[in-house]
Design a protein around this motif. Sequence first.
Motif, PDB file in Angstrom:
ATOM      1  N   ALA A 106     -29.112  37.127  17.768  1.00 37.50           N
ATOM      2  CA  ALA A 106     -28.487  36.306  16.247  1.00 37.50           C
ATOM      3  C   ALA A 106     -27.040  36.432  16.562  1.00 37.50           C
ATOM      4  CB  ALA A 106     -28.923  37.353  15.261  1.00 37.50           C
ATOM      5  N   ALA A 107     -26.550  35.172  16.445  1.00 34.47           N
ATOM      6  CA  ALA A 107     -24.968  34.887  16.560  1.00 34.47           C
ATOM      7  C   ALA A 107     -24.484  34.682  15.184  1.00 34.47           C
ATOM      8  CB  ALA A 107     -24.730  33.651  17.498  1.00 34.47           C
ATOM      9  N   SER A 108     -23.320  35.439  15.109  1.00 39.46           N
ATOM     10  CA  SER A 108     -22.411  35.331  13.978  1.00 39.46           C
ATOM     11  C   SER A 108     -20.849  35.294  13.966  1.00 39.46           C
ATOM     12  CB  SER A 108     -22.602  36.397  12.948  1.00 39.46           C
ATOM     13  OG  SER A 108     -22.483  37.664  13.520  1.00 39.46           O
ATOM     14  N   GLY A 109     -20.155  34.475  13.341  1.00 38.47           N
ATOM     15  CA  GLY A 109     -18.740  34.679  13.509  1.00 38.47           C
ATOM     16  C   GLY A 109     -18.039  33.773  14.472  1.00 38.47           C
ATOM     17  N   GLY A 110     -17.070  33.758  14.614  1.00 43.67           N
ATOM     18  CA  GLY A 110     -16.492  32.782  15.840  1.00 43.67           C
ATOM     19  C   GLY A 110     -15.964  31.570  14.832  1.00 43.67           C
ATOM     20  N   THR A 111     -15.115  30.723  15.787  1.00 41.11           N
ATOM     21  CA  THR A 111     -14.571  29.646  15.294  1.00 41.11           C
ATOM     22  C   THR A 111     -15.731  28.161  15.507  1.00 41.11           C
ATOM     23  OG1 THR A 111     -13.738  28.810  17.607  1.00 41.11           O
ATOM     24  CG2 THR A 111     -12.287  30.225  16.273  1.00 41.11           C
ATOM     25  N   SER A 112     -16.590  28.322  15.887  1.00 39.19           N
ATOM     26  CA  SER A 112     -17.425  27.474  16.167  1.00 39.19           C
ATOM     27  C   SER A 112     -18.990  27.944  16.495  1.00 39.19           C
ATOM     28  CB  SER A 112     -17.348  26.248  17.093  1.00 39.19           C
ATOM     29  OG  SER A 112     -18.447  25.451  17.261  1.00 39.19           O
ATOM     30  N   SER A 113     -19.935  27.254  15.822  1.00 39.70           N
ATOM     31  CA  SER A 113     -21.383  27.786  16.061  1.00 39.70           C
ATOM     32  C   SER A 113     -21.864  27.166  17.299  1.00 39.70           C
ATOM     33  CB  SER A 113     -22.598  27.729  14.832  1.00 39.70           C
ATOM     34  OG  SER A 113     -22.432  26.477  14.407  1.00 39.70           O
ATOM     35  N   ARG A 114     -21.619  26.100  17.643  1.00 39.45           N
ATOM     36  CA  ARG A 114     -21.940  25.226  18.961  1.00 39.45           C
ATOM     37  C   ARG A 114     -21.611  25.834  20.081  1.00 39.45           C
ATOM     38  NH1 ARG A 114     -22.347  18.803  17.127  1.00 39.45           N
ATOM     39  NH2 ARG A 114     -23.040  18.923  15.082  1.00 39.45           N
ATOM     40  N   GLY A 115     -22.166  25.418  21.234  1.00 40.69           N
ATOM     41  CA  GLY A 115     -22.070  25.829  22.374  1.00 40.69           C
ATOM     42  C   GLY A 115     -23.313  26.195  23.109  1.00 40.69           C
ATOM     43  N   ALA A 116     -23.466  26.544  24.277  1.00 44.67           N
ATOM     44  CA  ALA A 116     -24.565  26.932  25.069  1.00 44.67           C
ATOM     45  C   ALA A 116     -24.792  28.420  24.877  1.00 44.67           C
ATOM     46  CB  ALA A 116     -24.332  26.752  26.735  1.00 44.67           C
ATOM     47  N   MET A 117     -26.175  28.880  24.976  1.00 43.90           N
ATOM     48  CA  MET A 117     -26.417  30.128  24.748  1.00 43.90           C
ATOM     49  C   MET A 117     -27.388  30.384  26.008  1.00 43.90           C
ATOM     50  SD  MET A 117     -26.619  30.881  20.672  1.00 43.90           S
ATOM     51  CE  MET A 117     -26.595  32.522  20.844  1.00 43.90           C
ATOM     52  N   GLY A 118     -27.508  31.911  26.611  1.00 44.91           N
ATOM     53  CA  GLY A 118     -28.318  32.266  27.377  1.00 44.91           C
ATOM     54  C   GLY A 118     -28.777  33.704  27.416  1.00 44.91           C
ATOM     55  N   ALA A 120     -31.727  32.305  32.120  1.00 41.66           N
ATOM     56  CA  ALA A 120     -32.015  31.226  31.559  1.00 41.66           C
ATOM     57  C   ALA A 120     -30.742  30.790  30.651  1.00 41.66           C
ATOM     58  CB  ALA A 120     -33.314  31.176  30.609  1.00 41.66           C
ATOM     59  N   ALA A 121     -30.559  29.412  30.208  1.00 46.53           N
ATOM     60  CA  ALA A 121     -29.685  28.961  29.239  1.00 46.53           C
ATOM     61  C   ALA A 121     -30.096  27.671  28.810  1.00 46.53           C
ATOM     62  CB  ALA A 121     -28.293  28.568  30.147  1.00 46.53           C
ATOM     63  N   ILE A 122     -29.588  27.574  27.600  1.00 45.73           N
ATOM     64  CA  ILE A 122     -29.971  26.280  26.610  1.00 45.73           C
ATOM     65  C   ILE A 122     -28.775  25.818  26.051  1.00 45.73           C
ATOM     66  CG2 ILE A 122     -30.520  27.576  24.805  1.00 45.73           C
ATOM     67  CD1 ILE A 122     -32.857  25.808  24.154  1.00 45.73           C
ATOM     68  N   GLY A 123     -28.698  24.550  25.912  1.00 49.52           N
ATOM     69  CA  GLY A 123     -27.601  23.657  25.390  1.00 49.52           C
ATOM     70  C   GLY A 123     -27.956  23.890  23.767  1.00 49.52           C
ATOM     71  N   TRP A 124     -26.746  23.276  23.035  1.00 47.68           N
ATOM     72  CA  TRP A 124     -26.897  23.655  21.433  1.00 47.68           C
ATOM     73  C   TRP A 124     -27.777  22.751  20.970  1.00 47.68           C
ATOM     74  CZ3 TRP A 124     -26.229  20.153  17.579  1.00 47.68           C
ATOM     75  CH2 TRP A 124     -26.050  20.415  16.057  1.00 47.68           C
ATOM     76  N   ALA A 158     -30.587  26.837  12.787  1.00 45.14           N
ATOM     77  CA  ALA A 158     -30.403  26.877  11.337  1.00 45.14           C
ATOM     78  C   ALA A 158     -30.294  28.485  11.338  1.00 45.14           C
ATOM     79  CB  ALA A 158     -31.714  26.559  10.636  1.00 45.14           C
ATOM     80  N   LYS A 159     -30.918  29.289  12.038  1.00 46.48           N
ATOM     81  CA  LYS A 159     -30.965  30.581  12.044  1.00 46.48           C
ATOM     82  C   LYS A 159     -29.714  31.163  13.008  1.00 46.48           C
ATOM     83  CE  LYS A 159     -35.780  31.257  10.850  1.00 46.48           C
ATOM     84  NZ  LYS A 159     -36.837  31.559  11.185  1.00 46.48           N
TER      85      LYS A 159
END
Length: 124
Positions: A23-35, A49-53, A75-76
Motif C-alpha cells: 500500500a502506497a501513501s503520501g508523496g508528491t504524485s501517486s503515479r509511477g512504476a511499482m515493483g 517484477a515491475a509494473i507501470g502506472w 483506486a486503492k
Amino acid sequence: QVQLVESGGGLVQVGGSLRLSCAASGGTSSRGAMGWFRQAPGKEREFVAAIGWSGDSISYADSVKGRFTISRDNAKNTVYLQMNSLKPEDTAVYYCIRANSIVVLTTSPRLGDWGQGTQVTVSS
C-alpha cells in the motif's frame, strides 16, 4: 517521497501460493512504476517484477516467469504480487519499490522509494 507498507508474507509449503500487497501513501504524485525486489540470506538484493502506472508495461525476472503475477489497483494505491508454485529458493525478504519509471526501478533502484519488507519462507 512515497510511504510503502508491505503485507502478506508468511510461511508456505513447497508448491503453495502466497499473495503480497503493498500500500502506497503520501508523496508528491501517486503515479509511477511499482515493483518488487527480494533478498535471500547471503545473497544480493535481486529484481523480481515491475509494473507501470497504467499496467501496460510489465517486467519479470526469468526465475519467476510463469509463476508470479504482478498487478495493481490504482483506486486503492496498492500493488500485488501473486506467487504460485513456490520453491525453497523463493525464500527471502520481499521489498516493495516505487520509481518514476520501470527503467529507473530496474537500473537504479536506490533512487526509488522502498518499503520495510515482508518475510516469505517456503518450507521444503
